[in-house]
Motif scaffolding. Structure first.
Motif, PDB file in Angstrom:
ATOM      1  N   PRO A   1      -1.022 -26.345  71.581  1.00  0.00           N
ATOM      2  CA  PRO A   1      -1.999 -25.109  71.111  1.00  0.00           C
ATOM      3  C   PRO A   1      -3.084 -25.376  69.860  1.00  0.00           C
ATOM      4  N   GLY A   2      -2.993 -26.618  69.434  1.00  0.00           N
ATOM      5  CA  GLY A   2      -3.663 -26.952  68.269  1.00  0.00           C
ATOM      6  C   GLY A   2      -3.423 -26.423  66.960  1.00  0.00           C
ATOM      7  N   ARG A   3      -4.161 -26.343  66.054  1.00  0.00           N
ATOM      8  CA  ARG A   3      -4.061 -25.858  64.809  1.00  0.00           C
ATOM      9  C   ARG A   3      -3.960 -24.248  65.126  1.00  0.00           C
ATOM     10  N   ILE A   4      -2.915 -23.630  64.384  1.00  0.00           N
ATOM     11  CA  ILE A   4      -2.558 -22.249  64.512  1.00  0.00           C
ATOM     12  C   ILE A   4      -2.855 -21.676  62.989  1.00  0.00           C
ATOM     13  N   LYS A   5      -3.867 -20.590  62.724  1.00  0.00           N
ATOM     14  CA  LYS A   5      -4.053 -19.898  61.764  1.00  0.00           C
ATOM     15  C   LYS A   5      -2.668 -19.159  60.983  1.00  0.00           C
ATOM     16  N   ASP A   6      -2.048 -18.456  61.985  1.00  0.00           N
ATOM     17  CA  ASP A   6      -0.765 -17.828  61.786  1.00  0.00           C
ATOM     18  C   ASP A   6       0.412 -18.408  62.328  1.00  0.00           C
ATOM     19  N   VAL A   7       0.886 -19.632  61.664  1.00  0.00           N
ATOM     20  CA  VAL A   7       1.972 -20.253  62.336  1.00  0.00           C
ATOM     21  C   VAL A   7       3.284 -19.379  62.412  1.00  0.00           C
ATOM     22  N   SER A   8       3.347 -18.342  61.514  1.00  0.00           N
ATOM     23  CA  SER A   8       4.500 -17.423  61.553  1.00  0.00           C
ATOM     24  C   SER A   8       4.855 -16.852  63.097  1.00  0.00           C
ATOM     25  N   LYS A   9       3.651 -16.611  63.744  1.00  0.00           N
ATOM     26  CA  LYS A   9       4.301 -16.118  64.979  1.00  0.00           C
ATOM     27  C   LYS A   9       4.793 -17.005  65.887  1.00  0.00           C
TER      28      LYS A   9
ATOM     29  N   SER B   1      -6.115 -27.810  57.015  1.00  0.00           N
ATOM     30  CA  SER B   1      -4.737 -27.378  57.449  1.00  0.00           C
ATOM     31  C   SER B   1      -3.676 -28.071  57.254  1.00  0.00           C
ATOM     32  N   GLY B   2      -3.534 -29.035  56.197  1.00  0.00           N
ATOM     33  CA  GLY B   2      -2.681 -29.602  55.977  1.00  0.00           C
ATOM     34  C   GLY B   2      -1.535 -29.478  54.885  1.00  0.00           C
ATOM     35  N   GLY B   3      -0.625 -30.035  54.803  1.00  0.00           N
ATOM     36  CA  GLY B   3       0.597 -29.504  53.988  1.00  0.00           C
ATOM     37  C   GLY B   3       0.112 -29.481  52.581  1.00  0.00           C
TER      38      GLY B   3
ATOM     39  N   PRO C   1     -11.962 -22.819  53.592  1.00  0.00           N
ATOM     40  CA  PRO C   1     -10.443 -22.965  53.400  1.00  0.00           C
ATOM     41  C   PRO C   1      -9.827 -22.488  54.718  1.00  0.00           C
ATOM     42  N   PHE C   2      -8.855 -23.248  55.163  1.00  0.00           N
ATOM     43  CA  PHE C   2      -8.179 -22.812  56.327  1.00  0.00           C
ATOM     44  C   PHE C   2      -7.074 -21.605  55.867  1.00  0.00           C
ATOM     45  N   TYR C   3      -6.588 -21.762  54.731  1.00  0.00           N
ATOM     46  CA  TYR C   3      -5.484 -20.895  54.260  1.00  0.00           C
ATOM     47  C   TYR C   3      -6.261 -19.895  53.555  1.00  0.00           C
ATOM     48  N   LYS C   4      -5.633 -18.631  53.305  1.00  0.00           N
ATOM     49  CA  LYS C   4      -6.045 -17.635  52.582  1.00  0.00           C
ATOM     50  C   LYS C   4      -6.130 -17.705  51.060  1.00  0.00           C
ATOM     51  N   LEU C   5      -7.385 -17.811  50.436  1.00  0.00           N
ATOM     52  CA  LEU C   5      -7.204 -17.835  48.862  1.00  0.00           C
ATOM     53  C   LEU C   5      -7.488 -16.468  48.291  1.00  0.00           C
ATOM     54  N   ASN C   6      -7.013 -16.368  47.092  1.00  0.00           N
ATOM     55  CA  ASN C   6      -6.837 -15.091  46.385  1.00  0.00           C
ATOM     56  C   ASN C   6      -8.364 -14.984  45.764  1.00  0.00           C
TER      57      ASN C   6
ATOM     58  N   ILE D   1       7.660 -22.369  49.329  1.00  0.00           N
ATOM     59  CA  ILE D   1       7.532 -21.901  50.644  1.00  0.00           C
ATOM     60  C   ILE D   1       6.162 -20.624  50.391  1.00  0.00           C
ATOM     61  N   SER D   2       5.329 -20.595  51.156  1.00  0.00           N
ATOM     62  CA  SER D   2       4.165 -19.793  51.105  1.00  0.00           C
ATOM     63  C   SER D   2       4.683 -18.305  51.352  1.00  0.00           C
ATOM     64  N   PRO D   3       4.314 -17.366  50.550  1.00  0.00           N
ATOM     65  CA  PRO D   3       4.816 -15.782  50.709  1.00  0.00           C
ATOM     66  C   PRO D   3       4.233 -15.332  51.862  1.00  0.00           C
ATOM     67  N   ASP D   4       3.162 -16.014  52.378  1.00  0.00           N
ATOM     68  CA  ASP D   4       2.445 -15.635  53.439  1.00  0.00           C
ATOM     69  C   ASP D   4       3.078 -15.609  54.888  1.00  0.00           C
ATOM     70  N   LEU D   5       4.242 -16.634  54.899  1.00  0.00           N
ATOM     71  CA  LEU D   5       4.924 -16.901  56.110  1.00  0.00           C
ATOM     72  C   LEU D   5       5.948 -15.439  56.318  1.00  0.00           C
ATOM     73  N   GLU D   6       5.647 -14.812  57.154  1.00  0.00           N
ATOM     74  CA  GLU D   6       6.329 -13.539  57.472  1.00  0.00           C
ATOM     75  C   GLU D   6       7.427 -13.476  58.444  1.00  0.00           C
ATOM     76  N   ILE D   7       8.717 -13.145  58.288  1.00  0.00           N
ATOM     77  CA  ILE D   7       9.684 -13.199  58.797  1.00  0.00           C
ATOM     78  C   ILE D   7       9.875 -11.880  59.776  1.00  0.00           C
ATOM     79  N   MET D   8       9.877 -11.935  60.996  1.00  0.00           N
ATOM     80  CA  MET D   8      10.191 -10.832  61.864  1.00  0.00           C
ATOM     81  C   MET D   8      11.744 -10.779  62.323  1.00  0.00           C
ATOM     82  N   ASN D   9      12.275 -10.038  61.962  1.00  0.00           N
ATOM     83  CA  ASN D   9      13.926 -10.321  62.373  1.00  0.00           C
ATOM     84  C   ASN D   9      14.412  -9.746  63.578  1.00  0.00           C
ATOM     85  N   SER D  10      13.497  -9.207  64.474  1.00  0.00           N
ATOM     86  CA  SER D  10      13.854  -8.765  65.739  1.00  0.00           C
ATOM     87  C   SER D  10      14.207 -10.086  66.642  1.00  0.00           C
TER      88      SER D  10
END
Length: 368
Positions: free
Chosen positions: A250-258, A15-17, A45-50, A176-185
């Motif tokens: 909370p520990g390691r967070i898979k979807d840190v975007s949240k 899960s590292g940088g 793999p912690f992050y999603k691979l193609n 910047i990972s394209p998996d990081l999804e911004i919620m504008n609300s």
């Protein structure tokens, strides 16, 4: 026409940088190359691979414990070396791209034996990195054999330029990972001060906890997302400071975007860095950031009082002061966050990937 085969080499895909950077790059480069990732361990793999990427493990171990026995360590690294060489031969690898010191050294040895090019990448501050004298000496002897060494900042480049030819050292910041999804609300936002990083001395979270005791609470919480060797120490400090009801680990967070989407402020407390992924990500999410001016990275991202706050390293008083300013000024939070997001647009994967492709093509063309 067959694609060239690239092998990324890294100890683990945790899960590292560095692991996130390799995953982001590898996923993007599948459009142009056949991509293989070789790891020392067999951890998932912690992050999603193609799905097009092949993942080879050198061992069946999910975790590789450090060895205090020189003979055992040497034997294990020879085993890794032979396995990396076997995979490279079987897969007919055209170029190796390695991340982190030991992977870089083993990768160079394999590349030279197989007569293929190699790009190595250091991901941390070499003046602060804790490696043994043994590996330091081997690094000094092997690194000049790499086709290129990629670093993230000018300060780190200056360190290697004194030891390696100037034109071999290249600066390419992290994408910047394209998996990081911004919620504008804005409705999803909560009164959260966020910190993301390994729970370790390097990340300086003890200082951040002490600073948090000085802020005007008013329902604000501190969330420190990550895992590491300092968890127990931090939990004891939280209890001692009597802030257990206001701090979450909370520990390691898979979807840190949240978390980035929920938080209103980002606090970066590191004592040193290579190039701070979490700070770039927070700025990408339009979060106003308070960051230590540690070596290296933050000062290349933040202009103090313009697109964030830079503070002295390990200074809980100034950290608390800047957090209080942001807590009490929503307009300033919006202004700094907006400017922060504009600053990091240049770290989009498309731009960073193009710079890597130029190095890769340069190596492949020179090897024809």
């Amino acid at each position: 026409m067959n694609k060239y085969k690239i092998a990324f080499l890294i100890p683990s895909l945790g899960s590292g940088g560095a692991e996130r950077v390799i995953t982001t790059l590898a996923n993007n480069l599948t459009e142009n190359y056949e991509v293989i990732i070789i790891t020392f361990d067999n951890k998932q793999p912690f992050y999603k691979l193609n799905s097009q990427i092949k993942h080879h493990s050198c061992t069946n171990l999910t975790d590789i414990p450090p060895s205090n026995n020189t003979y055992k360590a040497l034997k294990f690294n020879i085993k890794l070396l032979l396995e990396i060489n076997r995979i490279s031969k079987d897969e007919k690898i055209d170029i190796i791209i390695s991340f982190l010191t030991i992977a870089n050294i083993l990768g160079i040895l394999v590349a030279k034996f197989r007569k293929i090019p190699i790009i190595i990448s250091e991901r941390n501050n070499p003046n602060k990195e804790l490696i043994s004298n043994f590996w330091m000496q081997i690094r000094r002897k092997t690194y000049p054999s790499a086709n290129y060494i990629v670093v993230q900042t000018q300060e780190i480049a200056d360190f290697y330029i004194t030891k390696i030819k100037n034109d071999v050292v290249k600066i390419i910041p992290n994408p910047i990972s394209p998996d990081l999804e911004i919620m504008n609300s804005k409705e999803t936002k909560e009164n959260i001060i966020l910190n993301v990083g390994r729970l370790s001395n390097q990340k300086g979270q003890e200082m951040l906890l002490k600073a948090f005791t000085r802020i005007e609470s008013n329902g604000w919480k501190l969330v420190i997302a990550g895992e590491g060797e300092n968890r127990v120490k931090l939990e004891k400090l939280i209890k001692k400071l009597q802030i257990s009801d206001r701090v979450l680990l909370p520990g390691r967070i898979k979807d840190v975007s949240k978390l980035y989407n929920k938080a209103k402020i980002f606090a970066f407390s590191s004592n040193y860095e290579g190039f701070p992924n979490a700070l770039i990500e927070a700025m990408h999410f339009r979060l106003p950031c308070v960051s230590t001016n540690c070596p290296t990275g933050p000062s290349e991202l933040i202009i103090n009082d313009i697109n964030g706050f830079l503070i002295p390293v390990n200074n809980e008083i100034v950290m608390a002061e800047k957090l209080n300013i942001l807590i009490n000024d929503s307009a300033l939070r919006e202004s700094l966050g907006s400017k922060a997001a504009k600053t990091v647009k240049k770290y989009a994967i498309e731009s960073i990937s193009d710079r890597w492709k130029k190095l890769i093509e340069s190596c492949l063309n020179s090897n024809l």
